[in-house]
Design a protein around this motif. Structure first.
Motif, short mmCIF file in Angstrom:
data_model
loop_
_atom_site.label_atom_id
_atom_site.label_comp_id
_atom_site.label_asym_id
_atom_site.label_seq_id
_atom_site.Cartn_x
_atom_site.Cartn_y
_atom_site.Cartn_z
N ASP A 209 30.27 50.68 69.96
CA ASP A 209 29.24 49.76 69.48
C ASP A 209 28.18 50.84 68.90
N THR A 210 28.03 51.91 69.57
CA THR A 210 26.85 52.73 68.92
C THR A 210 27.38 53.99 67.98
N PHE A 211 26.60 54.00 66.92
CA PHE A 211 26.94 55.02 65.78
C PHE A 211 25.90 55.67 65.23
N ALA A 212 26.20 56.89 64.81
CA ALA A 212 25.23 57.64 63.99
C ALA A 212 26.03 57.98 62.69
N ARG A 213 24.98 58.13 61.49
CA ARG A 213 25.74 58.78 60.32
C ARG A 213 24.79 59.71 59.73
N CYS A 214 25.31 60.72 59.25
CA CYS A 214 24.64 61.83 58.58
C CYS A 214 24.08 61.30 57.11
N ASP A 215 22.89 61.66 57.20
CA ASP A 215 22.15 61.26 55.95
C ASP A 215 22.52 62.28 54.80
N THR A 216 23.14 63.27 54.73
CA THR A 216 23.70 64.27 54.04
C THR A 216 24.99 63.99 53.46
N CYS A 217 25.82 63.99 54.26
CA CYS A 217 27.09 63.88 53.84
C CYS A 217 27.98 62.25 54.53
N GLY A 218 27.44 61.70 55.05
CA GLY A 218 27.83 60.38 55.32
C GLY A 218 28.87 60.33 56.46
N HIS A 219 29.14 61.48 57.30
CA HIS A 219 30.12 61.43 58.24
C HIS A 219 29.38 60.43 59.35
N VAL A 220 30.60 59.96 59.96
CA VAL A 220 29.91 58.72 61.10
C VAL A 220 30.27 59.43 62.49
N TYR A 221 29.34 59.21 63.48
CA TYR A 221 29.99 59.67 64.86
C TYR A 221 29.77 58.51 65.81
N TRP A 222 30.41 58.49 66.84
CA TRP A 222 30.52 57.69 67.89
C TRP A 222 30.78 58.27 69.26
N PRO A 223 30.50 57.73 70.40
CA PRO A 223 30.70 58.51 71.71
C PRO A 223 32.25 58.46 72.06
N GLY A 224 33.07 59.09 71.43
CA GLY A 224 34.67 59.00 71.68
C GLY A 224 34.99 60.02 72.83
N ALA A 225 36.38 60.32 72.48
CA ALA A 225 37.08 61.03 73.53
C ALA A 225 36.29 62.19 74.04
N HIS A 226 35.68 63.02 73.22
CA HIS A 226 35.13 64.42 73.30
C HIS A 226 33.68 64.13 74.00
N HIS A 227 33.14 62.92 74.05
CA HIS A 227 31.81 62.95 74.41
C HIS A 227 31.36 63.58 75.59
N GLU A 228 32.10 63.32 76.70
CA GLU A 228 31.84 64.01 78.03
C GLU A 228 31.91 65.52 77.96
N HIS A 229 32.64 66.20 77.05
CA HIS A 229 32.64 67.51 76.86
C HIS A 229 31.62 68.05 76.16
N LEU A 230 31.29 67.39 75.28
CA LEU A 230 30.13 67.85 74.39
C LEU A 230 28.83 67.56 75.29
N THR A 231 28.74 66.44 75.98
CA THR A 231 27.59 66.35 76.96
C THR A 231 27.48 67.31 77.82
N GLN A 232 28.52 68.00 78.43
CA GLN A 232 28.27 69.13 79.39
C GLN A 232 27.89 70.45 78.49
N ILE A 233 28.12 70.42 77.32
CA ILE A 233 27.79 71.67 76.58
C ILE A 233 26.21 71.63 76.40
N ILE A 234 25.97 70.54 76.27
CA ILE A 234 24.30 70.13 76.17
C ILE A 234 23.67 70.30 77.53
N ARG A 235 24.18 70.02 78.71
CA ARG A 235 23.73 70.20 80.00
C ARG A 235 23.69 71.70 80.37
N ASP A 236 24.88 72.28 79.98
CA ASP A 236 24.79 73.91 80.17
C ASP A 236 23.64 74.82 79.35
N ALA A 237 23.50 74.17 78.10
CA ALA A 237 22.44 74.83 77.41
C ALA A 237 20.97 74.53 77.92
#
Length: 247
Positions: A209-237
């Motif tokens: 139910d949560t989505f974001a869209r790129c203002d430039t290219c229109g690509h749509v994002y949602w917290p899918g299957a890779h969300h936890e992996h990406l979140t861990q990258i952010i935590r490590d950073a």
């Protein structure tokens, strides 16, 4: 003019750039005719000028334009961390060469303004970096030795995790996770599900139910299957920056 011998003591962090015969702990001895600048001498050993910090001649800090005297002992240090940038380059914005696509996506994930294309030649990269006040990140030492380049950094590692840690440690940039498009670097904005439902796979439409869209290219994002992996990258950073705070 009679040749003199200079003794250069190279910091361990910079010995990676030297010819294999000089990568031990011993000082480097090189002939000097008295006309070349110290910056040119150090670069001639293979160390890009973007990686050179303070230079010392007989214990005194000198400018890269310094012309060493006979038998001087030179100390070559790496750039400080976090690294101060030229006026107009801070906070840092990045430009990456063709070999760093995965690193580009990770920097964008953290909200860092990161341009990347896989079809730019060296002169174009240098010109864009200067014109847009971007730090050029590359594994190409020769590219960093171009005199026109105002700000750049060598990426030592092969693995994206190590590459990202090195960039964060060196530049300590302010992070804004989940605010940039991983595909084009454009800004992301929250978007109601109803506005993008017709573009989504059926399973995604039913699950998220949560989505974001790129203002430039229109690509749509949602917290899918890779969300936890990406979140861990952010935590490590974030942990990297906490461990290496800006003075």
């Amino acid at each position: 003019m009679e040749q003199a011998t200079l003794t250069l003591r190279i910091a361990p962090e910079l010995r990676f750039f030297l010819p294999p015969r000089h990568r031990n702990d011993a000082p480097v001895h090189t002939d000097h005719d008295g006309t070349s600048t110290l910056g040119h001498i150090v670069e001639s050993l293979g160390i890009p000028r973007t990686e050179i910090g303070t230079l010392y001649a007989d214990g005194h800090p000198v400018d890269p334009t310094h012309r060493p005297g006979p038998a001087q002992i030179i100390d070559v240090t790496p750039v400080p961390r976090p690294q101060p940038l030229p006026p107009g380059f801070d906070p840092p914005r990045f430009l990456l060469d063709v070999h760093l696509g995965t690193l580009a996506r990770r920097l964008r994930l953290l909200g860092l303004d990161t341009d990347y294309h896989n079809d730019r030649d060296d002169p174009t990269l240098v010109r864009q970096a200067n014109d847009q006040h971007r730090v050029l990140l590359t594994r190409d030492r020769k590219l960093l030795c171009r005199k026109a380049l105002r700000a750049g950094a060598h990426i030592h590692h092969d693995q994206p995790d190590q590459q990202l840690t090195d960039v964060l440690d060196r530049f300590a940039p302010p992070l804004a996770p989940w605010t940039r498009c991983l595909e084009c670097n454009g800004p992301l904005s929250h978007v109601d599900k109803g506005e993008v439902a017709h573009t989504l796979p059926a399973g995604t439409r039913a699950t998220y139910d949560t989505f974001a869209r790129c203002d430039t290219c229109g690509h749509v994002y949602w917290p899918g299957a890779h969300h936890e992996h990406l979140t861990q990258i952010i935590r490590d950073a974030q942990a990297t920056l906490t461990a290496h705070p800006t003075p």
